[in-house]
Write a protein that holds these residues in place. Structure first.
Motif, short mmCIF file in Angstrom:
data_model
loop_
_atom_site.label_atom_id
_atom_site.label_comp_id
_atom_site.label_asym_id
_atom_site.label_seq_id
_atom_site.Cartn_x
_atom_site.Cartn_y
_atom_site.Cartn_z
N ASP B 210 0.08 -9.20 -0.77
CA ASP B 210 0.22 -7.79 -1.16
C ASP B 210 -0.90 -6.96 -0.55
O ASP B 210 -2.07 -7.08 -0.92
CB ASP B 210 0.18 -7.71 -2.69
N ALA B 212 -1.62 -3.88 -0.93
CA ALA B 212 -2.30 -2.98 -1.87
C ALA B 212 -3.37 -3.71 -2.66
O ALA B 212 -4.46 -3.18 -2.90
CB ALA B 212 -1.27 -2.36 -2.81
N ARG B 249 4.32 -2.88 10.71
CA ARG B 249 5.61 -3.17 10.05
C ARG B 249 5.38 -3.58 8.59
O ARG B 249 6.09 -3.14 7.69
CB ARG B 249 6.33 -4.32 10.77
N LEU B 250 4.37 -4.42 8.40
CA LEU B 250 4.06 -4.90 7.06
C LEU B 250 3.72 -3.73 6.13
O LEU B 250 4.19 -3.64 5.00
CB LEU B 250 2.87 -5.86 7.15
N ALA B 253 6.74 -1.67 5.27
CA ALA B 253 7.79 -2.37 4.53
C ALA B 253 7.58 -2.29 3.02
O ALA B 253 8.52 -2.35 2.25
CB ALA B 253 7.86 -3.83 4.96
N ALA B 254 6.30 -2.14 2.60
CA ALA B 254 6.02 -2.09 1.16
C ALA B 254 6.44 -0.72 0.62
O ALA B 254 5.95 0.31 1.08
CB ALA B 254 4.54 -2.32 0.93
N PRO B 255 7.35 -0.70 -0.35
CA PRO B 255 7.82 0.59 -0.86
C PRO B 255 6.75 1.30 -1.70
O PRO B 255 6.06 0.66 -2.49
CB PRO B 255 9.02 0.21 -1.72
N VAL B 256 6.59 2.61 -1.49
CA VAL B 256 5.63 3.38 -2.30
C VAL B 256 6.28 3.81 -3.60
O VAL B 256 7.45 4.19 -3.59
CB VAL B 256 5.14 4.68 -1.60
N PRO B 257 5.55 3.78 -4.69
CA PRO B 257 6.14 4.17 -5.97
C PRO B 257 6.26 5.68 -6.12
O PRO B 257 5.63 6.28 -6.99
CB PRO B 257 5.17 3.57 -6.99
N GLN B 262 8.63 7.70 -0.54
CA GLN B 262 9.29 6.48 -0.09
C GLN B 262 10.39 6.81 0.91
O GLN B 262 10.60 6.09 1.87
CB GLN B 262 9.85 5.70 -1.29
#
Lengths: 609, 286
Positions: B210, B212, B249-250, B253-257, B262
């Motif tokens: 992760d 974050a 890319r990584l 790819a992680a969606p923002v809340p 997003q």
């Protein structure tokens, strides 16, 4: 959610502290366990008190009184040599049990030690010992015992020791598999990192875990040993000079026509002891397995126990953002779900959830573990695990109340009108069938189409969900595809029968983040294309932000806040939702570079040699 | 510039593959990394990237077939079991799964005193140390007599941290220590890691999938992909403005809340993937 505070009821704590005595108490409550323990206790007592219970010497032959019926001097009569049957029976208990104990102990010692070492060190040790075990198992037991008797002479103890060696594989196999399973547990690695030596790891961490199955095996094998030992003596292969049940059988069998009652006593003793041991082992296994089950259920339902039922609390409802003319597809009203506990108490995990999903809408159900979000999803599908049931409330799906539908009618709804995408893609594909057959078969049944038509549609679906080579994946077995591919296959399966509602339970949690992004894209695309409604259960706010029109936040089996996704993200009002948002790390400040004050700190702390 | 505590140089790890004369699986293909005293180095990557293997190699739990691991100037990559044991006072571990990293049949005190017994600490001293450790990770001292199953995931992870701290090590390898935890628990356990680092000056090799989480805790971040480190640098830079195409890319790819941002990120991501495809295509043409 205050995980640092110990919000544990004192009851399970004290109950679990003494695991051993706890198990003993449960064994006493188990009918089979209690009965077998009483019988075994009496047998052991008889063996210990044999000299006190009868004054007669079991070996004293009296030719004047052979084959006497029961009398005051001989309560069970006498045998063909005029020896007292009761005395022989009681003293026989000593020898039979001691013999069986010796055999089983030898078997357990060799098998358990061999299994522990082979399982822990593997490689060389494992190949040698499994070769030896196979060799032992290939030997014909009776022939070996006969050979041992011929070489070493007739001895009860020698025969049982040899027999123990022959039985060792039973313990070896059991211990070996148990050790291999435990060996890769992280606590074993942690102990190695802590500098604990191999022998202490085996003694402390591994033996404690494999202890229970070994005890059970011991009881089983001992039951067998009693019977085998009696068998050997019965055939006349044992030591005739000691009184054993087998020797008594041998003697009684020869006089069967003159005095048939003689055969009853030793047979009864052998049968009773063997049966009691086998039943004892069974009961022990049942109790140990049951403790595992209740433990699991406790974890599943743990949330409701930790937090009090907050049924009175009203959920924060956000206003609609605009006119929404779409019809309601799913309306859940005051749903209560509970699990029946063994003690008759109902453990509530969902405490009155109400939510609705419109046609073509994506509704996110978000919450932490134990919040009841998955339980809610399962109860809509009526797929609650054993013991779980819908206690109250209605689940209205397109005019039907699913909560009160018969199982048969529910069958027609599941898969066709409502489908399911699970969290663990791999464990939801049957490893012994090809991916294609698992995709085509439900379609053939649900839509009533031919096998060829089903295959054609399955291939189309596989192509639609972004599988590069549909033909190859169709023919592949589940272990041949990756986790991301497996999830695509399950998504294809979920939309294959053109359902109105898809329930997705953490569909991307088990996947890598780049694969998750692709799966989210796929879900969004399919949803737009098919106009299907989706109820997605997740703990990830990013997933909700990406996909959902509407969100419901769950805690302790209740929805605390619900409304359009955009307004909840812009303005979370319930304190719990606000806490969750505060815990999100995305967009948080980075740690920054290591400053030199930290370096100084380490320098002053010094380096321990 | 302070001297590095741990230097990993061109490390290779190969796992034997079952079967006659099969080529071994190369989990690490020449990885280089260094950690300074008191520093947290984050290691990000997806499953199969080799990030966990790198952590295990440092702990002596993975077969090192090439390169070197130097800890305080001494080579530790090829130590025998016995010599390795002496290192337990300096290098410790916190594993991912709080449910299998504690022996279910040992009490918390028994688990925590295990490393202390190895170093021959007397039992009253060990007991005192256990209470101190529990206090340090925010658990009441009466937790010592209980069994792991009485604790939640977050509490168990605190116990695992206490065990790692028992011998006051200089480096803790943290293998996805918060990925099995709930959101709010995760934040609190991360803060605990930070507090402990500030109080004791221990260094972390922090393995996570992760971005974050790694950003929150790491001074420097290394990104792994297919057994290699593709990007290594200052934490803020790598996790917000990466250079390597894979890290980019990584990150996207992680969606923002946040639904609005997003949507933006989604668009950025598809643009990036298109652009990278173009570059790959051109590269393959030439």
């Amino acid at each position: 959610m205050t995980e640092s505070a110990l919000n544990l009821s004192p009851d399970p704590a004290s109950e679990q502290r003494a695991v051993g005595s706890h198990l003993a108490r449960r064994m006493l409550r188990n009918a089979t366990g209690l009965a077998s323990m009483i019988v075994l206790g009496l047998i052991v007592l008889a063996a210990i008190l044999a000299p006190l219970l009868t004054q007669t010497d079991p070996a004293l032959a009296d030719v004047r009184s052979i084959l006497q019926p029961s009398s005051a001097a001989h309560p069970l009569g006498t045998d063909s040599a005029g020896r007292d049957v009761l005395a022989r029976l009681l003293h026989g208990t000593r020898y039979s049990i001691a013999g069986a104990l010796l055999g089983t102990t030898v078997a357990a010692m060799i098998g358990v030690i061999g299994g522990l070492l082979a399982g822990y060190y593997q490689k060389g040790f494992e190949s040698v010992s499994s070769w030896l075990v196979s060799a032992i198992m290939a030997l014909p037991g009776i022939v070996v015992l006969l050979a041992a008797r011929a070489v070493l002479g007739p001895s009860l103890w020698m025969a049982m020791a040899v027999f123990g060696v022959l039985l060792a594989p039973a313990f070896y196999r059991l211990t070996y598999t148990a050790v291999v399973n435990v060996r890769h547990e992280l606590f074993v690695d942690a102990a190695r990192v802590s500098g604990v030596g191999d022998l202490s790891i085996i003694g402390r961490h591994i033996l404690s875990v494999v202890r229970a199955p070994i005890i059970i095996q011991f009881a089983f094998v001992m039951g067998i040993a009693i019977a085998i030992q009696a068998g050997l003596d019965f055939l006349g292969l044992g030591d005739q000079s000691v009184p054993t049940w087998g020797n008594m059988l041998n003697d009684a069998f020869a006089r069967m026509y003159k005095s048939p009652v003689l055969i009853v006593w030793p047979s009864l003793a052998v049968a009773l002891t063997s049966t009691a041991l086998a039943l004892f082992a069974n009961a022990l296994r049942d109790e140990l397995e049951r403790s595992g089950k209740t433990k699991k259920r406790r974890r599943l339902a743990g949330a409701a126990a930790a937090a009090p039922v907050l049924a009175g609390e009203e959920a924060v409802v956000h206003a609609e953002l605009g006119e929404d003319t779409r019809a309601d597809l799913l309306t859940v009203d005051s749903l209560v779900v509970g699990y029946d506990q063994p003690d008759g108490i109902l453990k509530q995990v969902v405490n009155g959830v109400s939510l609705r999903v419109k046609r073509g809408e994506v509704h996110g159900l978000i919450g932490e573990s134990g919040s009841g979000k998955t339980q809610t999803a399962w109860s809509i599908l009526r797929l609650l695990p054993d013991g779980g049931r819908i206690v109250a409330g209605t689940v209205n799906f397109d005019g039907k109340d699913l909560a009160h539908l018969s199982d048969k009618e529910m069958q027609k709804v599941r898969g066709r009108r409502i489908s399911y995408i699970p969290q663990e893609p791999m464990s939801n594909l049957d490893p012994s069938f090809t991916v294609g057959s698992q995709l085509a078969e439900p379609m053939r049944l649900a839509l009533g189409i031919s096998a060829a038509e089903a295959k054609k549609r399955a291939l189309e679906l596989l192509a639609r969900v972004g599988i590069p080579n549909p033909e190859r994946t169709y023919a592949a077995y589940p272990h041949e595809v990756s986790g991301g591919m497996a999830q695509r296959v399950l998504i294809a399966g979920a939309v294959s029968c053109e359902p109105d509602l898809v329930i997705a339970d953490e569909p991307t949690t088990a996947l890598d983040v780049t694969v998750q992004a692709e799966i989210l894209d796929l879900l969004r695309g399919l949803q737009k294309e098919l106009g299907v409604s989706i109820l997605i259960v997740t703990h990830n706010f990013g997933v909700v932000a990406d996909l959902c029109d509407r969100v419901s936040v769950m805690r302790s089996g209740l929805i605390v806040e619900t409304g359009p996704a955009r307004s909840i993200f812009a303005d979370p009002r319930h304190p719990y939702t606000q806490d969750l948002f505060a815990a999100i790390l995305e967009d948080g400040a980075a740690r920054g570079q290591l400053d030199h004050s930290a370096d100084r700190h380490t320098a002053t702390q010094g380096v321990t040699p | 510039m302070t001297e590095s505590l741990l230097v990993i140089d061109n490390l290779e790890v190969e796992y034997p593959v079952k079967g006659f004369r099969r080529k071994p699986f190369r989990a690490l293909k020449g990885v280089s990394l260094d950690i300074k005293p008191g520093e947290c180095v984050g290691l990000v990557g997806e499953s199969g990237s080799g990030k966990t293997t790198l952590g295990r190699a440092v702990l002596g739990l993975a077969p090192v077939t090439g390169g070197s691991i130097t800890f305080k100037g001494a080579e530790i990559g090829h130590l025998k079991r016995r010599a390795r044991r002496a290192l337990s006072e300096e290098i410790q571990v916190v594993f991912q799964d709080p449910y299998s990293s504690l022996n279910p049949s040992l009490t918390i005190e028994q688990s925590l005193t295990e490393p202390l017994r190895v170093t021959k600490v007397s039992s009253p001293d060990a007991s005192r140390r256990v209470r101190m450790l529990l206090d340090q990770v925010g658990l009441p001292s009466n937790a010592a007599d209980r069994l792991p199953r009485e604790f939640s995931g977050g509490q168990r992870q605190r116990i695992a941290i206490a065990r790692a701290l028992a011998l006051s090590p200089q480096l803790i390898v943290c293998d996805e220590p918060v990925s099995a935890l709930d959101l709010s628990t995760q934040a609190r356990v991360l803060d605990l890691f930070k507090d402990i680092q500030e109080a004791t000056g221990v260094a972390y090799l922090f393995v996570s999938h992760d971005l974050a989480v790694v950003r929150h805790l790491s001074h420097r971040v290394a990104v792994m992909y297919h057994g290699e480190i593709v990007e290594y640098g200052e934490g803020d830079k790598v996790t917000s403005d990466p250079e390597h195409p894979y890290t980019q890319r990584l990150l996207l790819a992680a969606p923002v809340p946040d639904p609005i941002r997003q949507e933006q990120r989604r668009a950025d991501r598809s643009r990036l993937i298109e652009a990278q495809k173009e570059i790959d295509l051109q590269a393959s043409v030439h």
